[in-house]
Scaffold this motif. Sequence first.
Motif, mmCIF file in Angstrom:
data_model
loop_
_atom_site.group_PDB
_atom_site.id
_atom_site.type_symbol
_atom_site.label_atom_id
_atom_site.label_comp_id
_atom_site.label_asym_id
_atom_site.label_seq_id
_atom_site.Cartn_x
_atom_site.Cartn_y
_atom_site.Cartn_z
ATOM 1 N N SER A 155 33.927 -13.562 -6.334
ATOM 2 C CA SER A 155 32.667 -13.060 -5.797
ATOM 3 C C SER A 155 31.854 -14.194 -5.180
ATOM 4 O O SER A 155 31.271 -14.043 -4.101
ATOM 5 N N PHE A 158 33.383 -15.035 -1.878
ATOM 6 C CA PHE A 158 33.023 -14.014 -0.883
ATOM 7 C C PHE A 158 31.594 -14.236 -0.388
ATOM 8 O O PHE A 158 31.333 -14.201 0.835
ATOM 9 N N LEU A 170 31.641 -5.966 -0.946
ATOM 10 C CA LEU A 170 32.432 -6.471 -2.065
ATOM 11 C C LEU A 170 32.487 -5.451 -3.200
ATOM 12 O O LEU A 170 33.516 -5.321 -3.870
#
Length: 392
Positions: A155, A158, A170
């Motif tokens: 995460s 990203f 996401l």
Amino acid sequence: MKFTFRHTIISCFLGYIVQAVINNFAPLLFLTFQSSYGIPLSQITVLIGFNFIVQLCVDFASAGFAEKLGYRRSMLLAHGLSIGGLIALGVLPEILPSPFVGLMIAVFLYAIGGGLLEVLVSPIVEACPTDNKEQMMSVLHSFYCWGVVAVIVLSTLFFTVFGIENWRILAFIWALLPLADGVLFLFVPINTPVPEGEGMSLRELVKSSSFRVLFLMMLCAGASEMAVSQWASTLCENALGVSKTIGDLAGMASFAVLMGLARALHGRLAGRLPLGRTMTASAVLCVLAYLLIALVPNAFAGLTGCAVCGFAVGIMWPGTFSKGAAALPRGGTMMFALFALAGDIGCAAGPALAGLAADMSGGDLRVGVLCAVVFPIGMALLSILSSRGKTK
């Protein structure tokens, strides 16, 4: 393609990664929720508590309906609600008049899914025809730890590449994981640990001194784990005086990695190490880690204590599950559901005690950790009691 119990076990491994996504993705976005939707910290706290309360209710309720509904249908329901919750997280706050209400609905959906996964995954693996149940249980629970690390690292990557403003995309990407795992659960073979109607009733379990000791062990396991991990970032930044980045990596991430490593190592060594003595030794090590964090006024010692604590608590949760399955072979879904309930109560009690004690001492989290040492001490004493066969 012919699906075997090997695929069932893989599906359960993925199920714990799904639960890691559910429990750890939204907390990465709390500051974003505050800035984007104007949600105050008090409402963020409500989201955290609401997630916990829903999962507790599911832990208790699933003891009655999971066997009647069937393990396969229950797992499909768990994955479907997980998918719905993650999608709702990215959609509802944008389209509802109150973004907070949208977040609450999303949390409600995926918290039910996460609660069901917590209750069902362990007994499904326990019922698979494997040679070493203790080993498989430790490896299974290690996947939750790897899931936590994956959620944090992937995460963060990203957000760095695409920007945190694209977090909704996401959320939809993470929803593909329970979708894929749910499809697997349509086809894999599933056994039940105890034939329907032959498992122990709630009254039988409560009357068993073995169950009562194991229930308290689960509570202490959850509390010992969360009293440090929940406060690790704040502890490192405020009490130990290190930056948030270092605190998150050296505190939170190292805790999760070493907890997963402990479970993986125990999985490899299971059968060669007596479970009772190993759990007692782990509890004693956890006590020492707590004291290192609380009593040594040094940042390196504190960070080391956080990491050692992660390793020490690693086998507490899966080890108690294994001891319960061996001591109470007719425990069935009811036993696993009540163990999950006890663990979640501990997950709330540990951080709450540490936070309350810290607040009463003027905000010093080291005092909170020192007070919370009662949980690993309790775990050590209960593990000794259980191993000596004083219960029945």
